[in-house]
Scaffold this motif. Structure first.
Motif, mmCIF file in Angstrom:
data_model
loop_
_atom_site.group_PDB
_atom_site.id
_atom_site.type_symbol
_atom_site.label_atom_id
_atom_site.label_comp_id
_atom_site.label_asym_id
_atom_site.label_seq_id
_atom_site.Cartn_x
_atom_site.Cartn_y
_atom_site.Cartn_z
ATOM 1 N N ALA A 1 -9.470 11.262 -2.836
ATOM 2 C CA ALA A 1 -8.782 10.712 -1.562
ATOM 3 C C ALA A 1 -7.292 10.450 -1.933
ATOM 4 C CB ALA A 1 -9.523 9.393 -1.426
ATOM 5 N N ARG A 2 -7.073 10.338 -3.135
ATOM 6 C CA ARG A 2 -5.611 9.901 -3.589
ATOM 7 C C ARG A 2 -4.790 11.347 -3.877
ATOM 8 N NH1 ARG A 2 -5.061 4.434 -3.047
ATOM 9 N NH2 ARG A 2 -3.008 4.746 -2.388
ATOM 10 N N SER B 1 -13.406 8.629 3.834
ATOM 11 C CA SER B 1 -13.505 7.517 4.320
ATOM 12 C C SER B 1 -14.681 7.349 5.414
ATOM 13 C CB SER B 1 -12.298 7.628 5.358
ATOM 14 O OG SER B 1 -12.020 5.927 5.965
ATOM 15 N N SER C 1 -14.362 -4.077 -3.606
ATOM 16 C CA SER C 1 -13.418 -3.925 -2.829
ATOM 17 C C SER C 1 -12.022 -4.062 -3.188
ATOM 18 C CB SER C 1 -13.729 -4.548 -1.403
ATOM 19 O OG SER C 1 -12.846 -4.422 -0.598
ATOM 20 N N TYR D 1 0.896 -1.270 -0.104
ATOM 21 C CA TYR D 1 0.123 -0.016 -0.039
ATOM 22 C C TYR D 1 0.847 1.481 -0.026
ATOM 23 C CZ TYR D 1 -3.999 -2.881 1.211
ATOM 24 O OH TYR D 1 -5.023 -3.992 1.153
ATOM 25 N N THR E 1 -11.946 5.457 -0.199
ATOM 26 C CA THR E 1 -10.756 6.170 0.026
ATOM 27 C C THR E 1 -9.470 5.688 -0.782
ATOM 28 O OG1 THR E 1 -11.365 6.151 2.275
ATOM 29 C CG2 THR E 1 -9.236 6.682 1.989
ATOM 30 N N TYR E 2 -9.654 4.449 -1.092
ATOM 31 C CA TYR E 2 -8.538 3.808 -2.060
ATOM 32 C C TYR E 2 -8.766 3.992 -3.252
ATOM 33 C CZ TYR E 2 -4.656 0.606 -2.403
ATOM 34 O OH TYR E 2 -3.367 0.433 -2.497
ATOM 35 N N PRO F 1 -9.506 11.440 4.991
ATOM 36 C CA PRO F 1 -10.367 10.766 6.101
ATOM 37 C C PRO F 1 -11.895 10.897 5.941
ATOM 38 C CG PRO F 1 -8.636 12.568 6.812
ATOM 39 C CD PRO F 1 -8.395 12.335 5.329
ATOM 40 N N THR G 1 -9.724 -4.770 -1.262
ATOM 41 C CA THR G 1 -9.221 -5.848 -0.519
ATOM 42 C C THR G 1 -9.512 -7.268 -1.179
ATOM 43 O OG1 THR G 1 -11.429 -6.000 0.702
ATOM 44 C CG2 THR G 1 -9.395 -4.810 1.625
ATOM 45 N N GLY H 1 -16.684 5.335 2.941
ATOM 46 C CA GLY H 1 -15.992 4.004 3.372
ATOM 47 C C GLY H 1 -14.678 4.005 3.099
ATOM 48 N N THR H 2 -14.022 3.096 3.407
ATOM 49 C CA THR H 2 -12.644 2.773 2.929
ATOM 50 C C THR H 2 -12.419 2.615 1.325
ATOM 51 O OG1 THR H 2 -12.717 0.461 3.696
ATOM 52 C CG2 THR H 2 -11.963 2.026 5.142
ATOM 53 N N ASP H 3 -13.303 1.859 0.869
ATOM 54 C CA ASP H 3 -13.115 1.507 -0.643
ATOM 55 C C ASP H 3 -12.859 2.851 -1.339
ATOM 56 O OD1 ASP H 3 -13.089 -1.136 -0.261
ATOM 57 O OD2 ASP H 3 -15.270 -1.565 -0.488
#
Length: 210
Positions: free
Chosen positions: A187-188, A173, A105, A16, A181-182, A170, A107, A177-179
């Motif tokens: 977010a980047r 996020s 996701s 990451y 954020t990625y 954040p 993940t 949600g975290t997805d």
């Protein structure tokens, strides 16, 4: 770092972080080119900038997409859904948004079946890069003009923009949600803009190149 991480090497947990470094280095490189151009010519030659980026990125990108599509026509990618969707997302440089709005996701890519998700999954990070390339020359020129009109330094203006997007990550996020954020470009953005900030700092002598 990224390749070892995806190969499930137990001691390499920095995949990451490797992506973040990739974004920051890109922001540093592109902004260094732009600030040198503005210093030398007093303007940003957007057409030349885009021509350079297209020559560098497009050939290999198109070859990869074409190869995946040809292999898909021969049913090589068995068990993979949405290959056409992913191909179009990669082609039009919006792969990250395609993944996000599809509810996928990041993940999932860490599973043992990562190869069955999509042979074009890696285009998400390239899409963020390319979106940055389309926007940044004009944004940089606008920020340069704002700094000159207000009597502020370009470094302080871009640092302020970096802080805004760093705070936004954040918040994204928490809300989406975290997805998000990625995958989501805003977010980047701070990771890329950090490189831009460093490029200005080096150019103005505030930070030594080493």
């Amino acid at each position: 770092m990224v390749l070892l991480f995806h190969a499930d090497i137990s001691w390499m947990k920095g995949g990451y972080f490797g992506v973040s470094i990739f974004f920051t280095l890109s922001g540093f490189l592109i902004t260094s080119l732009l600030v040198n151009e503005v210093d030398g010519t007093g303007r940003v030659a957007a057409r030349t900038f885009y021509a350079r980026r297209l020559r560098r990125l497009l050939p290999a990108s198109l070859v990869c997409i074409a190869a995946v599509c040809i292999l898909g026509a021969f049913h090589v990618w068995k068990g993979i859904d949405h290959l056409r969707r992913d191909s179009l997302g990669a082609l039009f440089q919006v792969a990250n948004w395609v993944q996000l709005f599809a509810g996928e996701s990041y993940t999932d890519l860490q599973s043992k079946q990562a190869g069955l998700i999509s042979p074009l999954a890696h285009y998400w990070s390239l899409a963020i890069e390319e979106q940055f390339y389309w926007i940044w020359p004009f944004a940089f020129w606008g920020l340069f003009r704002i700094a000159r009109r207000t009597g502020r330094s370009l470094l302080s203006v871009i640092t302020g923009l970096t802080v805004v997007f760093a705070i936004a990550a954040p918040i994204i996020s928490l809300i989406w949600g975290t997805d998000a954020t990625y995958w989501a470009s805003p977010a980047r953005a701070a990771e890329i803009l950090l490189g831009a900030t460093l490029a200005i700092a080096v150019h103005t002598g505030r930070v030594r190149p080493r």
